[in-house]
Scaffold this motif. Structure first.
Motif, PDB file in Angstrom:
ATOM      1  N   UNK A 125      41.539  33.205  66.905  1.00  0.00           N
ATOM      2  CA  UNK A 125      42.710  33.643  67.684  1.00  0.00           C
ATOM      3  C   UNK A 125      42.603  35.040  68.265  1.00  0.00           C
ATOM      4  N   UNK A 126      42.136  36.013  67.493  1.00  0.00           N
ATOM      5  CA  UNK A 126      42.110  37.387  67.988  1.00  0.00           C
ATOM      6  C   UNK A 126      41.140  37.547  69.147  1.00  0.00           C
ATOM      7  N   UNK A 127      39.861  37.118  69.022  1.00  0.00           N
ATOM      8  CA  UNK A 127      38.980  37.268  70.189  1.00  0.00           C
ATOM      9  C   UNK A 127      39.410  36.456  71.397  1.00  0.00           C
ATOM     10  N   UNK A 128      39.939  35.248  71.190  1.00  0.00           N
ATOM     11  CA  UNK A 128      40.366  34.449  72.342  1.00  0.00           C
ATOM     12  C   UNK A 128      41.570  35.078  73.030  1.00  0.00           C
ATOM     13  N   UNK A 129      42.500  35.628  72.246  1.00  0.00           N
ATOM     14  CA  UNK A 129      43.630  36.326  72.848  1.00  0.00           C
ATOM     15  C   UNK A 129      43.203  37.574  73.585  1.00  0.00           C
ATOM     16  N   UNK A 130      42.235  38.286  73.045  1.00  0.00           N
ATOM     17  CA  UNK A 130      41.723  39.499  73.688  1.00  0.00           C
ATOM     18  C   UNK A 130      41.037  39.151  75.006  1.00  0.00           C
ATOM     19  N   UNK A 178      42.740  26.527  69.621  1.00  0.00           N
ATOM     20  CA  UNK A 178      43.312  27.845  69.353  1.00  0.00           C
ATOM     21  C   UNK A 178      43.277  28.711  70.608  1.00  0.00           C
ATOM     22  N   UNK A 179      42.202  28.608  71.387  1.00  0.00           N
ATOM     23  CA  UNK A 179      42.113  29.404  72.612  1.00  0.00           C
ATOM     24  C   UNK A 179      43.198  29.030  73.608  1.00  0.00           C
ATOM     25  N   UNK A 180      43.630  27.784  73.590  1.00  0.00           N
ATOM     26  CA  UNK A 180      44.727  27.359  74.474  1.00  0.00           C
ATOM     27  C   UNK A 180      46.045  27.981  74.038  1.00  0.00           C
ATOM     28  N   UNK A 181      46.331  27.931  72.742  1.00  0.00           N
ATOM     29  CA  UNK A 181      47.622  28.428  72.247  1.00  0.00           C
ATOM     30  C   UNK A 181      47.732  29.941  72.347  1.00  0.00           C
ATOM     31  N   UNK A 182      46.623  30.667  72.187  1.00  0.00           N
ATOM     32  CA  UNK A 182      46.687  32.132  72.253  1.00  0.00           C
ATOM     33  C   UNK A 182      46.576  32.648  73.679  1.00  0.00           C
ATOM     34  N   UNK A 183      45.831  31.951  74.522  1.00  0.00           N
ATOM     35  CA  UNK A 183      45.584  32.469  75.863  1.00  0.00           C
ATOM     36  C   UNK A 183      46.748  32.330  76.811  1.00  0.00           C
ATOM     37  N   UNK A 184      47.641  31.369  76.577  1.00  0.00           N
ATOM     38  CA  UNK A 184      48.664  31.071  77.573  1.00  0.00           C
ATOM     39  C   UNK A 184      49.773  32.115  77.650  1.00  0.00           C
ATOM     40  N   UNK A 185      49.948  32.934  76.606  1.00  0.00           N
ATOM     41  CA  UNK A 185      51.059  33.881  76.637  1.00  0.00           C
ATOM     42  C   UNK A 185      50.866  34.983  77.675  1.00  0.00           C
ATOM     43  N   UNK A 186      49.623  35.304  78.005  1.00  0.00           N
ATOM     44  CA  UNK A 186      49.393  36.332  79.025  1.00  0.00           C
ATOM     45  C   UNK A 186      49.847  35.878  80.406  1.00  0.00           C
ATOM     46  N   UNK A 279      45.992  45.454  79.920  1.00  0.00           N
ATOM     47  CA  UNK A 279      45.547  46.553  79.095  1.00  0.00           C
ATOM     48  C   UNK A 279      44.172  47.092  79.396  1.00  0.00           C
ATOM     49  N   UNK A 280      43.355  46.407  80.202  1.00  0.00           N
ATOM     50  CA  UNK A 280      41.986  46.867  80.367  1.00  0.00           C
ATOM     51  C   UNK A 280      41.174  46.526  79.130  1.00  0.00           C
ATOM     52  N   UNK A 281      40.135  47.293  78.895  1.00  0.00           N
ATOM     53  CA  UNK A 281      39.231  46.964  77.800  1.00  0.00           C
ATOM     54  C   UNK A 281      39.669  47.545  76.467  1.00  0.00           C
ATOM     55  N   UNK A 282      40.581  48.499  76.445  1.00  0.00           N
ATOM     56  CA  UNK A 282      40.937  49.182  75.209  1.00  0.00           C
ATOM     57  C   UNK A 282      42.226  48.627  74.627  1.00  0.00           C
ATOM     58  N   UNK A 283      42.261  48.532  73.301  1.00  0.00           N
ATOM     59  CA  UNK A 283      43.433  48.068  72.573  1.00  0.00           C
ATOM     60  C   UNK A 283      43.739  49.092  71.474  1.00  0.00           C
ATOM     61  N   UNK A 427      46.472  39.323  72.892  1.00  0.00           N
ATOM     62  CA  UNK A 427      45.794  39.801  71.682  1.00  0.00           C
ATOM     63  C   UNK A 427      46.698  39.642  70.460  1.00  0.00           C
ATOM     64  N   UNK A 428      47.955  40.050  70.585  1.00  0.00           N
ATOM     65  CA  UNK A 428      48.871  39.969  69.447  1.00  0.00           C
ATOM     66  C   UNK A 428      49.258  38.530  69.131  1.00  0.00           C
ATOM     67  N   UNK A 429      49.292  37.676  70.139  1.00  0.00           N
ATOM     68  CA  UNK A 429      49.504  36.256  69.859  1.00  0.00           C
ATOM     69  C   UNK A 429      48.358  35.711  69.015  1.00  0.00           C
ATOM     70  N   UNK A 430      47.151  36.184  69.296  1.00  0.00           N
ATOM     71  CA  UNK A 430      46.018  35.801  68.468  1.00  0.00           C
ATOM     72  C   UNK A 430      46.161  36.274  67.036  1.00  0.00           C
ATOM     73  N   UNK A 431      46.653  37.506  66.861  1.00  0.00           N
ATOM     74  CA  UNK A 431      46.887  38.025  65.513  1.00  0.00           C
ATOM     75  C   UNK A 431      47.927  37.173  64.787  1.00  0.00           C
TER      76      UNK A 431
END
Length: 497
Positions: A125-130, A178-186, A279-283, A427-431
């Motif tokens: 979840x975290x990397x896919x959300x990122x 998991x990548x589907x559920x975390x990625x869609x919030x953006x 956010x760009x590359x930094x979190x 990213x936070x959805x992945x968390x």
């Protein structure tokens, strides 16, 4: 650079005083057939596909193994649904075996196969959300649906090949889902006007409930009529169609969509002009770790999903063992609470946006109020199940009412991360997915232990424990929860990990 300047450059029909033409705004806001609602509906279908593919093996595996045991003896209640007779049960098994192969898998092997879809869920979840937050949701979500759907088509062949291959396929399938559920919030940071976000998210998320309903209603019927393999062929094929539709009709930004009207594009971009960009590359990891509102959301999500996973896993078992329902009736009754939950989650999205747009309640109040309703109003019905188990109609009414009130959580704490940090929502959805998957591995095991240790009061203890955990999470959320953008989530924050 802030997106405010980018929006001003792209919106050509905004007047010099910075306001949109009001006729265009009203026309766009009233358009239920607008592009943003079309995308919400496509996401509904995508979530539907992911959920049905996730649950397909759970439904099919009783028909995939050589079951010779008969159902338990009927209850003395005269109100319950009919029980499958021994002759009918044997005839059903013969029909299943004639239409699709069966496998000699032990209960331990079955448990490993069923749980394998979650093996990669703790790391993904975290990397896919990122990645979705950086590169956009089009390819993350689309690829996830396509991979999961294609793998679903190959599960019958994998089952013939061996247990190891089907486990590997399920692991990869779980990662894709998991990548589907975390990625869609953006998506809704770029496509969802703030006063419509609750409604759009509710529509998209209702696809999961629809998936539960359809798979429970049709899964058993498919196994007993055309064979268990068609569960994977049908829902895998539907997912492939959804992935092609997604790639064809989705654009990362409204300005790039080929079919969007000028009025809708200007309305969306102007409504988002005051929000920070991607956010760009930094979190800001350090700031996130120190953020009390974020930790409160994660803890409350853990508590909320405890009850959710208990019901998802054990509702059919409860109906079959306590109410003594046959397989087809059990599927119908298990789907019934989710039917009402599906309807009410869409209505609750409308209600949340109405309260916010009319300024009747602040967003923070709406989130806490909906979460409190979801916990406090649903809990009494679950706690009362032990005392009404002799009445099947009352039991099902209580399950339905509990599902209706629990659906308020979908517009409460479960989407609160989009309020406190819209720039980092993927990213936070992945968390948050890590926390929900964690409790998904714990709560069914604990519930199973309680049921096995006490045949008389096991179910009562399960519902008491889930309610207690739910209330603890609510207390934390009501006291410390927030819905305002945090300082570390603003564009001018430079503290980075």
């Amino acid at each position: 650079m802030s997106t405010r300047e980018e929006v001003k450059e792209t919106v050509g029909h905004i007047s010099n005083d910075g306001n949109l033409n009001m006729d265009q705004v009203q026309t766009s806001r009233r358009g239920c057939f607008s592009v943003r609602y079309m995308l919400a509906f496509i996401l509904l279908l995508c979530n539907f596909s992911v959920l049905t593919q996730n649950m397909s093996l759970n439904i099919a595996i009783p028909a995939m193994v050589n079951i010779t045991a008969l159902p338990s003896s009927p209850n003395t209640s005269t109100e319950g649904p009919p029980i499958v007779s021994k002759d009918n049960w044997n005839e059903t098994q013969k029909e299943i075996m004639a239409m699709a192969p069966v496998y000699d898998w032990s209960p331990e092997i079955q448990g490993i196969i069923l749980s394998s879809i979650n093996y990669g869920s703790f790391l993904t979840p975290i990397p896919s959300g990122y990645i979705a937050g950086i590169f956009g949701a089009k390819y993350v979500v689309g690829a996830g649906i396509f991979i999961s759907s294609v793998l679903s088509l190959f599960i019958p062949l994998a089952a013939d090949t061996g247990v190891a291959l089907i486990i590997i396929i399920r692991i990869i399938q779980g990662i894709a889902q998991v990548s589907v559920s975390t990625g869609q919030y953006s998506i809704w940071i770029k496509w969802g006007p703030p006063l419509e976000r609750n409604k759009l998210i509710a529509i998209a998320n209702s696809g999961s409930l629809l998936g539960y309903i359809i798979i429970l209603l049709t899964g058993g019927v498919l196994c007993q009529t055309v064979g268990w393999s068609y569960i994977f062929y049908i829902f895998g094929g539907v997912g492939c169609v959804c992935s092609f539709t997604w790639f064809s009709l989705f654009s990362e930004k409204p300005r790039n969509h080929p079919f969007i009207s000028t009025a809708e594009k200007e309305y969306i971009e102007s409504s988002l002009a005051q929000e920070d960009g991607p956010p760009g590359w930094s979190v800001p990891i350090k700031a996130m770790l120190k953020s009390i509102p974020l930790w409160v959301i994660l803890i409350c999500i853990f508590c909320e999903y405890w009850q959710f996973h208990v019901l998802i896993v054990y509702l059919p078992t409860y109906i079959n063992s306590v109410l003594q329902a046959d397989l087809k009736t059990s599927g119908f009754l298990s789907a019934l609470p989710f039917v009402f939950g599906l309807v009410f989650i869409i209505l609750e999205g409308q209600l949340a946006d109405f309260l916010l747009s009319r300024k009747l309640l602040k967003l923070n109040t709406i989130r806490k109020l909906f979460t409190a309703i979801g916990v406090l109003f649903s809990s009494p019905f679950l706690l009362s199940l032990y005392w009404v188990r002799s009445s099947h109609s009352t039991t099902m009414a209580f399950f339905v009412l509990s599902a209706i009130f629990s659906s308020f959580n979908e517009l409460g704490v479960l989407i609160n991360v989009i309020d406190i940090a819209p720039r980092y929502v993927s990213f936070l959805k992945g968390v948050s997915e890590v926390f929900s998957n964690m409790v998904g591995a714990i709560s069914p095991a604990v519930s199973g232990y309680l049921i096995s240790q006490d045949s008389e009061f096991g179910w009562r203890n399960v519902f008491f424990l889930s309610t207690a955990i739910n209330i603890v999470g609510l207390i934390f959320y009501v006291i410390f929860g927030q819905a305002e953008i945090q300082d570390w989530a603003r564009e001018d924050t430079f503290t980075r990990f």
